[in-house]
Structure formats: C-alpha cells, structure tokens
Motif scaffolding. Structure first.
Motif, short mmCIF file in Angstrom:
data_model
loop_
_atom_site.label_atom_id
_atom_site.label_comp_id
_atom_site.label_asym_id
_atom_site.label_seq_id
_atom_site.Cartn_x
_atom_site.Cartn_y
_atom_site.Cartn_z
N TYR A 41 0.84 -1.20 0.00
CA TYR A 41 0.00 0.00 0.00
C TYR A 41 0.88 1.26 0.00
O TYR A 41 0.63 2.21 -0.74
CB TYR A 41 -0.90 -0.06 1.24
N GLU A 45 1.04 4.08 -2.90
CA GLU A 45 0.75 5.47 -2.57
C GLU A 45 1.97 6.36 -2.89
O GLU A 45 1.83 7.44 -3.45
CB GLU A 45 0.40 5.58 -1.08
N ASN A 116 -3.64 12.49 8.14
CA ASN A 116 -4.93 12.22 7.50
C ASN A 116 -5.72 11.09 8.17
O ASN A 116 -6.73 10.62 7.64
CB ASN A 116 -4.77 11.96 6.00
N LYS A 117 -5.26 10.68 9.33
CA LYS A 117 -5.97 9.73 10.20
C LYS A 117 -6.03 8.30 9.67
O LYS A 117 -6.73 7.46 10.23
CB LYS A 117 -7.39 10.21 10.50
N VAL A 118 -5.35 8.01 8.57
CA VAL A 118 -5.33 6.63 8.06
C VAL A 118 -4.72 5.71 9.12
O VAL A 118 -5.13 4.56 9.28
CB VAL A 118 -4.55 6.54 6.72
N THR A 121 -7.18 3.98 11.39
CA THR A 121 -7.91 2.83 10.85
C THR A 121 -7.00 1.61 10.77
O THR A 121 -7.46 0.49 10.89
CB THR A 121 -8.51 3.14 9.47
N ALA B 99 -11.96 10.61 8.30
CA ALA B 99 -10.76 9.89 7.84
C ALA B 99 -10.60 10.02 6.32
O ALA B 99 -11.58 10.21 5.60
CB ALA B 99 -10.85 8.42 8.21
N TYR B 100 -9.35 9.92 5.90
CA TYR B 100 -9.04 10.02 4.47
C TYR B 100 -8.84 8.61 3.92
O TYR B 100 -8.27 7.76 4.60
CB TYR B 100 -7.76 10.85 4.34
N TYR B 101 -9.35 8.40 2.74
CA TYR B 101 -9.07 7.13 2.07
C TYR B 101 -8.46 7.48 0.72
O TYR B 101 -8.97 8.38 0.03
CB TYR B 101 -10.34 6.30 1.90
N PRO B 102 -7.36 6.83 0.34
CA PRO B 102 -6.62 7.27 -0.84
C PRO B 102 -7.45 7.27 -2.12
O PRO B 102 -8.15 6.31 -2.44
CB PRO B 102 -5.48 6.26 -0.94
#
Lengths: 300, 324
Positions: A41, A45, A116-118, A121, B99-102
């Motif tokens: 990932y 990215e 970005n708070k990823v 998660t 939240a961010y998701y790409p």
C-alpha cells in the motif's frame, strides 16, 4: 441473539481466522502478512506522490541529457574527458536526486498517515505497532529501490551504448549507493516517528546525509580544535569526536572516483562489499529499532 | 480453540476509574482530559456517547483502541484487559471522524487492503467484501476510484471498512457528520440493522436527533466527567403537556403567565402553553376555559435528548463556574 451467542460468535470467527499451518515458517508468514500489505500500500501510494515523481523525472532527464553533452563541448576535447564528464554528472545526479527521494519519502510516510488519520484505521486493526512500522519501512525501501533501479538503469544503458562494454562497476556502485540510502532512510524514518509533520525529519535526514559524508572532515575538526586549549574549542572537538563515532561514514559507500577513472568492467578495489553491506544493515537495523522505541508508546 | 473464545460477558466495553492527563510543555499546563471515567457498554446495544467539543469523547475512543494510553484506570473489552491483543482487535471495527481514504484506489481495493490487515484472504475476503458493499449500498460503485466518490459514498466506504471483519463491536466517531439528510437516514438505518443483528455499537456524535432515534443508552460527557448515563427512557424523564389554544388576548396571556405557565409559538390569536411536569393539566385547561379561549389540542410531550443535553451540560457548566 443472547450475550453468550455474541461472545461465541466472536470466538468462532476468530477460530476461523487462525493460521492453519504449523511451525515457525507459518508463524513468521502469518506475522509478516500485515507488514507486507502495508508495504504494498505504501509503495502504491508513494509512487503517486507528485514531488517524488518530479525528482525522478528530473533526474532521468539529466542522465538522459548528459549523453548529448558532446554537442556542447569543444570538438578538440578528448573523448575521455567527455566520458568522464558524463559519468560525473550521472553519478552526482543519482546521488543527489536519490538522496532527496530517500529523505522525502522516509520523512513523510508516517507523519502523513497521522495527519490524514489513516493510521487510526490501520492500528485499530490487529496490527501491532512494530508490524505497522515494518510495513511502512519496507514500502519505503521498495520505492527507493525502484527509483534507484530506474536512474541507475538509464545510466547503465547510456554507458553501455557509448563503450559497448558492460559497466559492471556501475552495478556495484548502485548496490553500495542503495545501502547508503538505506542508512539515511532508516534514521530519517526514526526521526519521522517522533515528528508530527515531515519538515523536521526532512531536515534531520539532510543533516545525517551531510554529516555522514563529511565524517572525514570531522576528524580534522577534532584534531584542530584541541590545539588552542580553550573551552569552546575543546567542546567542538568533543562534539566532532562524538558525531564521527556515532554517525555512519557514508563516504565508504561511494565508488565515484573508481567509476570516473577506471574501466567500466573493472572490479571495485579498496572496498569490502560484504563488510559495507553488513555495516549498512547494522545502521539500518539500529535506525529501525530507534523508530520502534520512539513509536511504541507514541500517543496518536 | 476453546482458549481463543472470550469469556462470557454481558458488558462488552467497560472502563474503570479511567484517567487521562495530557502533559503540557510547562508545569501547570497539563490537561486532565478524562476524570475517573466509569463507562459500560452492554452487548447488543447502541450506546450514544455525547458531549461538546473537547469533552473527552475522542480521547476515550482512542484509549479503547490503544492509540493513546491511560494515565490510570483500566479498560476491559470482551472481558479482557489485554485490549491490544489480536483476538480483541479482530472483533472491533472503527470509523474515525473525517478519515481520508486514498483517491487512487477503488472502493473494493480499500476494503481488500483493510480485510487483509484483519487476516482475511481468498474466498472469505471476497465474500466479506461483497457482503459489506451490499450492506452499505455501494455495490454499484465498487470498481470506481475514490476520487469520484461523494462525501456520503466515502462515509459509507468508511463504514464498510469498519465492518469488513464482521466485528462484534463497532466504534463510530461522528458517522453522520456532514452528510445530507438522505445519506444520514441511510447510515442510521444501517446502524439500526447492525444493532438488530446483535452488534454492539458505540457512537460518538453531535447529531443528537440521530442518536435519540437509534440509541438504547446514552452517556453525556463534559469536561472529562461522565455527567450522566442510562437508557433514554430513564434519562428523558421530564414529561410536559402542550395545550394549543385560539382566541388569545393580551389580558388572557397575562393571567396565564401569572399562573406560572410558559407561553410559546404565539401566532396572531393562537398559541401554545406549556404545562411543566408536576403541574395539573386540568388546572391549565380550566384556566383557558375561564379566559374564554378555544381549545385546539392537548399534546403530551417528552423531553428531547437535545433538551436533556443542554440541561445536563448547563448544570455542569454552572457547577464548574461555581467551583472556580
């Protein structure tokens, strides 16, 4: 649904997801599954970052453009000198842009995910912090390796087309350059684990690169500073001594002079490649451990 | 696999005397974000976790997820205090606020990534992706890049990633913030369906109406202290009656107000008067009759969650002012 059913359902779902294999191999494979996903990932990215792509394209243009340098040189100039100039430009380009890419990507992967708070998660899943860091670090290495392979590959082709001799010395140089980048990357990554943005780790990465390349000069500073006997001079001497002994000597990894002066298929001399690789790995592992120690109790 | 099962618990999430102090750079700048929090979320319920900004909701959630660490106190999830254990985390789904998701990934790829982090693979993962996309109504956009998603679609994909492992516990931070009324209703319906399937949901939200519509129990946090918690039936106790009357005159209003009834929504000659809990509705009706007003309707009225929230926070603020 009763409470017991809920609890049992949790247990059943868990049982279904336990690794089926036995032995050390399956345990290790199971442990590395998370980091591997995160690495892929990160890589996907990372290669989409505009700044990084900009550095890469620019470096490829410089390497490609340098092969047309003869058009701007004095026709009476020796062809040897022209080749040396091309080699010099290409090696320097790979070094500078490679370092910039390494620092930029190593400094940004963790702070960006915090921003970005990823990261929330990901770490709320059954992924331990060390696995997360391992995944991120591996992803960064993939990016560095691919960039280095692209830049080095283009230089390799350009050299081969000029001399029709396989430039194996260049391959050794690229290998050592990677280990140099590995060290820079590991320490930049460690700093990034303490930071909230990528600015501080970028500065830190540049500091490591610059001081790491100037370690030989630190020796001079150490020797000269002790001569006056003044406290301030003594202090500078101690600082130079400390930095020289703690920071990696990145000059060991440079085969630039050999590439410029020697035949393209000569073996590298005066360097013990396996030793340098081990040296690079030890520093990289130290950097990674430092990153983990910083990150393991970091409040996100 | 008996050792992998969780012990029988009816309280799924429990905190005991939980404290969190954020240390400041200088002495005296510490922030006591949570003060002796004792919270319990029962199995199969939706627990609405409410409070104004900065009250400590997100701090609590982050501690439950192991993203930050308590200064003191303990947390028990699914009957164990080892909340970082994989067996616990496999049963928690989390949707952070904003939240961010790409953008470069398709909806399906995002779910595949998060599913793999849960250890799912192969047919099991594919089945889960299909199921959650169906549940959040995103099957039609599964192959679309996230850059083409609306805010509501992103939120639904966020919910899908939280559900990918079919967790028993869902922790949702502001799940409906910024969504249009239709998307809000859709998300609310999904959450209610999940509760009906036996999941336990902890929802932190500012959308009090949403919470009131779907929660079984709520807790209101202010200044790091849990001011009150309980079922909506227990908490929304104040029951009033509204009497709507016509042919109102200034004199009749004066008499009614003197009698201690509050007047609201006055339009021309029509108005409502509020009979507070403890006062007789017959008394108010008698008064209206004596003033020659025409009765339009009598409506029983329960306190809303918003009113409870304002009341509780107001009282807590007054208490704090008094103390300082």
């Amino acid at each position: 649904m009763s409470t017991q059913d809920v609890v049992n359902a949790g247990g059943d779902a868990l049982a279904a997801r336990k690794p089926t294999g036995n032995g050390v191999f399956s345990t290790v494979a199971d442990y590395l599954r998370g980091p591997w996903c995160i690495a892929i990932y990160t890589w996907r990215e990372g290669i989409r970052k505009k700044t990084l792509m900009g550095f890469l394209i620019l470096s490829l243009l410089v390497i490609f453009g340098s092969t047309f340098l003869s058009a701007f040189l004095d026709p009476s100039a020796e062809s040897d000198m022209e080749l040396k100039l091309i080699k010099d430009i290409c090696v320097t380009t790979i070094s500078i842009f490679g370092v910039l890419i390494t620092i930029f990507i190593s400094a940004s992967v963790v702070p960006n995910e915090s921003e970005n708070k990823v990261i929330y998660t990901v770490l709320s899943k059954p992924v331990r912090r060390v696995q997360y860091l391992l995944g991120k670090f591996l992803g960064v290495q993939f990016i560095i390796i691919v960039n280095l392979a692209l830049m080095g590959g283009l230089f390799f082709i350009a050299l081969y087309l000029r001399q029709w001799v396989l430039p194996t010395l260049l391959l050794w140089s690229i290998l050592l350059t990677y280990f140099e980048f590995l060290i820079i990357s590991a320490f930049t990554f460690a700093i990034s684990c303490a930071a909230t943005s990528s600015v501080l780790p970028t500065i830190g990465g540049l500091f490591i690169y610059i001081t790491g390349t100037l370690t030989e000069y630190l020796k001079d500073v150490e020797v000269r500073s002790g001569q006056s006997g003044e406290f301030f001079d003594e202090m500078i001497g101690w600082l130079a001594y400390g930095l020289r002994n703690v920071l990696p000597n990145l000059q060991h990894f440079s085969l630039k002079m050999q590439i410029l002066d020697r035949a393209p298929n000569d073996p590298p001399t005066d360097v013990l490649i396996p030793h340098l690789m081990a040296y690079g790995l030890i520093y990289a592992v130290s950097g990674f451990i430092m990153a983990y120690l910083i990150f393991r109790r970091k409040e996100l | 696999m008996a050792n992998e099962r969780f012990k029988s618990v009816s309280v799924i999430i429990e905190t005991r005397d939980l404290n969190k102090i954020y240390e400041g750079a200088l002495r005296g700048q510490d922030v006591h974000a949570l003060k002796n929090l004792n919270l319990a979320v029962n199995s199969g319920e939706i627990f609405g976790y409410l409070g104004p900004n900065g009250s400590g909701k997100t701090t609590t959630i982050k501690m439950l997820l192991g993203l930050i660490f308590p200064t003191s106190g303990s947390i028990e999830i699914l009957g164990t205090t080892d909340i970082a254990a994989a067996k616990v985390k496999r049963n928690i789904g989390y949707l952070p606020e904003g939240a961010y998701y790409p953008d470069f990934l398709q909806g399906e790829e995002i779910l595949r990534y998060y599913g793999r982090l849960y250890g799912l693979a192969g047919a099991e993962l594919n089945n889960r992706i299909d199921a959650v996309l169906e549940l959040v109504g995103m099957t039609f956009a599964r192959k679309r890049l996230l850059r083409g998603y609306s805010k509501g679609m992103r939120q639904r994909i966020g919910l899908a990633q939280a559900l990918i492992s079919d967790p028993q516990i869902l922790i949702l931070d502001e799940p409906t913030t910024g969504l249009d009324p239709i998307a809000r209703k859709e998300i609310r319906d999904i959450l209610a369906r999940l509760r009906d399937e036996g999941k336990t949901l902890l929802i932190s939200s500012h959308e009090l109406l949403e919470v009131e519509l779907i929660s079984n129990r709520v807790g209101i946090l202010f200044d790091g202290v849990l001011q009150t918690s309980g079922t909506l039936d227990d908490l929304l106790t104040t029951r009033e009656v509204l009497i709507e009357v016509d042919n109102v005159s200034p004199q009749s209003i004066e008499v009614i107000e003197k009698a201690g009834f509050r007047i609201e929504d006055r339009v021309h000659q029509r108005m409502k008067l509020r009979v507070p809990e403890g006062r007789s509705t017959y008394e108010a009706l008698e008064l209206c009759k004596n003033q020659g007003l025409t009765l339009v309707g009598v409506m029983p009225r329960r306190e809303t969650l918003e009113e409870l929230f304002v009341r509780v926070i107001g009282a807590a603020e007054a208490e704090r002012r008094k103390a300082s």
